[in-house]
Write an enzyme that holds these catalytic residues in place. Structure first.
Site, PDB file in Angstrom:
ATOM      1  N   HIS A 159       0.809  -1.221   0.000  1.00 16.36           N
ATOM      2  CA  HIS A 159       0.000   0.000   0.000  1.00 16.36           C
ATOM      3  C   HIS A 159       0.847   1.277   0.000  1.00 16.36           C
ATOM      4  O   HIS A 159       0.317   2.354  -0.224  1.00 16.36           O
ATOM      5  CB  HIS A 159      -0.962  -0.017   1.196  1.00 16.36           C
ATOM      6  N   ASP A 371       3.213   9.480  -1.126  1.00 17.40           N
ATOM      7  CA  ASP A 371       2.056   8.696  -0.707  1.00 17.40           C
ATOM      8  C   ASP A 371       1.881   7.558  -1.691  1.00 17.40           C
ATOM      9  O   ASP A 371       1.947   7.781  -2.902  1.00 17.40           O
ATOM     10  CB  ASP A 371       0.808   9.594  -0.726  1.00 17.40           C
TER      11      ASP A 371
HETATM   12  P1  ADQ Z   1      -3.072   5.984   4.552  1.00 18.19           P
HETATM   13  O1  ADQ Z   1      -1.683   6.504   4.698  1.00 18.19           O
HETATM   14  O2  ADQ Z   1      -3.823   5.795   5.791  1.00 18.19           O
HETATM   15  O3  ADQ Z   1      -3.116   4.636   3.705  1.00 18.19           O
HETATM   16  P2  ADQ Z   1      -5.062   7.243   2.646  1.00 18.19           P
HETATM   17  O4  ADQ Z   1      -4.966   6.543   1.363  1.00 18.19           O
HETATM   18  O5  ADQ Z   1      -5.307   8.700   2.491  1.00 18.19           O
HETATM   19  O6  ADQ Z   1      -3.773   7.101   3.573  1.00 18.19           O
HETATM   20  O7  ADQ Z   1      -6.229   6.579   3.424  1.00 18.19           O
HETATM   21  C1  ADQ Z   1      -6.720   7.130   4.599  1.00 18.19           C
HETATM   22  C2  ADQ Z   1      -8.146   6.646   4.827  1.00 18.19           C
HETATM   23  O8  ADQ Z   1      -8.482   6.968   6.174  1.00 18.19           O
HETATM   24  C3  ADQ Z   1      -9.138   7.328   3.916  1.00 18.19           C
HETATM   25  O9  ADQ Z   1     -10.106   6.418   3.513  1.00 18.19           O
HETATM   26  C4  ADQ Z   1      -9.731   8.426   4.816  1.00 18.19           C
HETATM   27  O10 ADQ Z   1     -11.089   8.701   4.537  1.00 18.19           O
HETATM   28  C5  ADQ Z   1      -9.588   7.833   6.191  1.00 18.19           C
HETATM   29  N1  ADQ Z   1      -9.348   8.909   7.164  1.00 18.19           N
HETATM   30  C6  ADQ Z   1      -8.368   9.807   7.145  1.00 18.19           C
HETATM   31  N2  ADQ Z   1      -8.515  10.680   8.166  1.00 18.19           N
HETATM   32  C7  ADQ Z   1      -9.603  10.315   8.831  1.00 18.19           C
HETATM   33  C8  ADQ Z   1     -10.311  10.825   9.973  1.00 18.19           C
HETATM   34  N3  ADQ Z   1      -9.936  11.935  10.615  1.00 18.19           N
HETATM   35  N4  ADQ Z   1     -11.398  10.158  10.383  1.00 18.19           N
HETATM   36  C9  ADQ Z   1     -11.809   9.057   9.729  1.00 18.19           C
HETATM   37  N5  ADQ Z   1     -11.211   8.550   8.650  1.00 18.19           N
HETATM   38  C10 ADQ Z   1     -10.124   9.160   8.206  1.00 18.19           C
HETATM   39  C11 ADQ Z   1      -2.151   3.772   3.072  1.00 18.19           C
HETATM   40  C12 ADQ Z   1      -1.160   4.447   2.126  1.00 18.19           C
HETATM   41  C13 ADQ Z   1      -1.894   5.238   1.061  1.00 18.19           C
HETATM   42  C14 ADQ Z   1      -2.844   4.311   0.303  1.00 18.19           C
HETATM   43  C15 ADQ Z   1      -3.718   3.531   1.278  1.00 18.19           C
HETATM   44  C16 ADQ Z   1      -4.527   2.471   0.547  1.00 18.19           C
HETATM   45  O11 ADQ Z   1      -0.282   5.291   2.855  1.00 18.19           O
HETATM   46  O12 ADQ Z   1      -0.989   5.827   0.153  1.00 18.19           O
HETATM   47  O13 ADQ Z   1      -3.686   5.086  -0.528  1.00 18.19           O
HETATM   48  O14 ADQ Z   1      -2.922   2.881   2.268  1.00 18.19           O
HETATM   49  O15 ADQ Z   1      -3.713   1.655  -0.239  1.00 18.19           O
END
Ligand code: ADQ
Length: 475
Positions: A159, A371
């Site tokens: 990921h 990311d």
């Molecule tokens: P993350 O680094 O966690 O994931 P991201 O892809 O943005 O980053 O996913 C975060 C998820 O958490 C999103 O679905 C978002 O809605 C949720 N989220 C964020 N802040 C929140 C909050 N305050 N309350 C509730 N929910 C919240 C890792 C990798 C990424 C990759 C994903 C999936 O770092 O690059 O996209 O895995 O593969």
């Protein structure tokens, strides 16, 4: 097994979305959907670190899915999770060798926990199971299962980004880790750049060779397939939740607070509090934007939602303090009784509420330094009102940039450029916003989270073509 259908699916990830878990995010929902289609087992850590040895794993069944979870001892948790995974691997994979904090003790803890996972899981496996392992916590798992005689197909999805060989080389023991990846039949990555990094590592440092159709022959003659399979979201579900969320009390309060005089527009950022997300740069750029765009002062607020994560790791505690200071400085400079430039909130919200915030916003700021993908970028687009869509400002260093050509792109290391992009996004006229949003949304609908998981599992079942076998000398 044969054919294209998975007989039984076994998902393994550090955390498991058990039926009792409060909310399943996008990835968890995708895994649950895959598991309930064919029936299967989801195995991982229970979330509990216990004193002394963890007891036997806990098993619960819900419909066609069995959930198997194991506790970890406090020492194992510390060395494996806070240690090797979060202090060594995470910064390395995010192109931050300067933050890599390596110790042999942590590395051994990582190996120990992976062995514990393999030993705990093996008795629950059946012939013909297809195993799908998630993320960097569990890279060695396939090799360890194979040593125990498990023969089924095994796939891995990373990921995070995968950096080029010269960065991987920073990690002591990098070769063992990269070799462990080749024990899988399929390695899924988000982008072509990460696939190139894998292939280049194999070629430059491990004696491997690139073959057609994403196949690689390793130095020891094993065949592994490496494909770019970008993760996605469920745009239709997000769109309908976002439209409904307008009536959600938190979203209503936000709107009422912002628009007391019906004039303040909303910019939104939603990120785990992590140094990879480029939050200090974002706050600095927002301050610079206000410095340089007096016409926007008093008219735009940035709502930054950043729940704290990994608070046992020093870099994360420092970051939290730094952001509080920066938000305070911008607010001190510009606030007036009816306007706060930055609202910085350290908590999580139910996803439907987040989707409501996205929809209420006229600009989404997704500005990571690195990311793997960044799902917030995709969620922001899916949540927009088609008649009056907001604009996505996106870092070219997010994996999502590869698929989201119509975003306003920024380089998070260029604060002036980011400030200009914010002004451009806020000044963009409706026809251009609609044109950009329609193209982004159409692409999300063509490649959504269901397409992603099906494509991964289909590729995992595919044997090498005769052409690939010929090029290895097997045929
Ligand atoms: P993350 O680094 O966690 O994931 P991201 O892809 O943005 O980053 O996913 C975060 C998820 O958490 C999103 O679905 C978002 O809605 C949720 N989220 C964020 N802040 C929140 C909050 N305050 N309350 C509730 N929910 C919240 C890792 C990798 C990424 C990759 C994903 C999936 O770092 O690059 O996209 O895995 O593969």
């Amino acid at each position: 097994m044969g054919g294209c259908l998975v007989s039984r699916l076994v998902v393994v990830s550090n955390r498991v979305a058990t039926p009792k878990a409060a909310q399943a995010g996008g990835l968890a929902s995708a895994m649950l959907a895959a598991l309930s289609e064919v029936g299967g087992l989801w195995f991982g850590w229970s979330g509990k670190a216990v004193a002394g040895d963890p007891g036997p794993p806990k098993e619960e069944t819900d419909g066609r899915i069995t959930f198997l979870t194991t506790d970890l001892s406090k020492t194992d948790f510390e060395d494996y999770y806070n240690g090797f995974a979060n202090r060594s691997l995470w910064p390395l994979l995010h192109f931050r060798p300067d933050l890599v904090d390596y110790s042999k003790q942590n590395y051994q803890g990582y190996q120990r926990v992976n062995r514990h996972f393999a030993r705990t899981l093996a008795p629950h496996l059946r012939d013909g199971d297809t195993i799908w392992v998630q993320d960097f916590h569990l890279i060695p798992l396939a090799g360890l299962l194979r040593e125990m005689g498990i023969a089924g197909r095994m796939g891995f999805f990373l990921h995070t980004p995968l950096p080029p060989p010269d960065i991987m080389r920073v990690l002591p023991g990098h070769r063992a880790l990269m070799d462990a990846l080749t024990e899988y039949d399929l390695v899924g990555l988000h982008t072509n750049a990460y696939v190139r990094a894998f292939v280049n590592y194999q070629r430059d440092l491990a004696g491997g060779q690139k073959l057609p159709d994403g196949w690689v022959r390793t130095g020891s003659g094993r065949l592994v397939r490496v494909l770019a399979l970008p993760i996605s979201v469920d745009p239709d579900a997000i769109a309908s939740q976002a439209a409904k969320a307008v009536n959600n009390p938190s979203v209503k309060r936000l709107r009422a607070g912002l628009t007391a005089e019906d004039r303040i527009r909303l910019a939104v950022g939603v990120d785990r509090l992590d140094y990879s997300k480029g939050l200090p740069e974002r706050f600095e750029a927002f301050g610079r934007f206000l410095d340089r765009s007096p016409q926007h002062r008093g008219l735009v607020s940035l709502l930054q939602i950043a729940p704290t994560s990994r608070e046992d790791v020093p870099a994360y505690i420092e970051l939290r303090g730094q952001l509080e200071q920066q938000a305070g400085a911008v607010n001190g400079r510009y606030s007036d009784p009816s306007w706060t430039p930055i609202r910085y909130v350290n908590r999580t919200y139910p996803q439907s509420t987040l989707f409501g915030f996205y929809r209420a916003a006229c600009m989404g700021l997704v500005t990571p330094l690195r990311d793997g993908m960044n799902l917030v970028a995709k969620e922001f687009v899916a949540a927009q009102d088609p008649d009056d869509p907001g604009v996505l400002v996106l870092s070219t260093f997010a994996g999502a940039a590869d698929e989201m050509d119509e975003a306003v792109f920024i380089n998070p290391y260029d604060i002036d450029g980011m400030a200009d992009a914010m002004a451009r996004a806020l000044d963009m006229d409706l026809p251009e916003r609609r044109r950009r949003w329609s193209a982004l949304m159409a692409r999300l609908k063509r490649w959504d989270i269901t397409t992603w998981r099906r494509a991964f599992l289909a590729a995992l079942e595919e044997p090498p073509s005769p052409e690939v076998l010929r090029s290895t000398g097997v045929m």
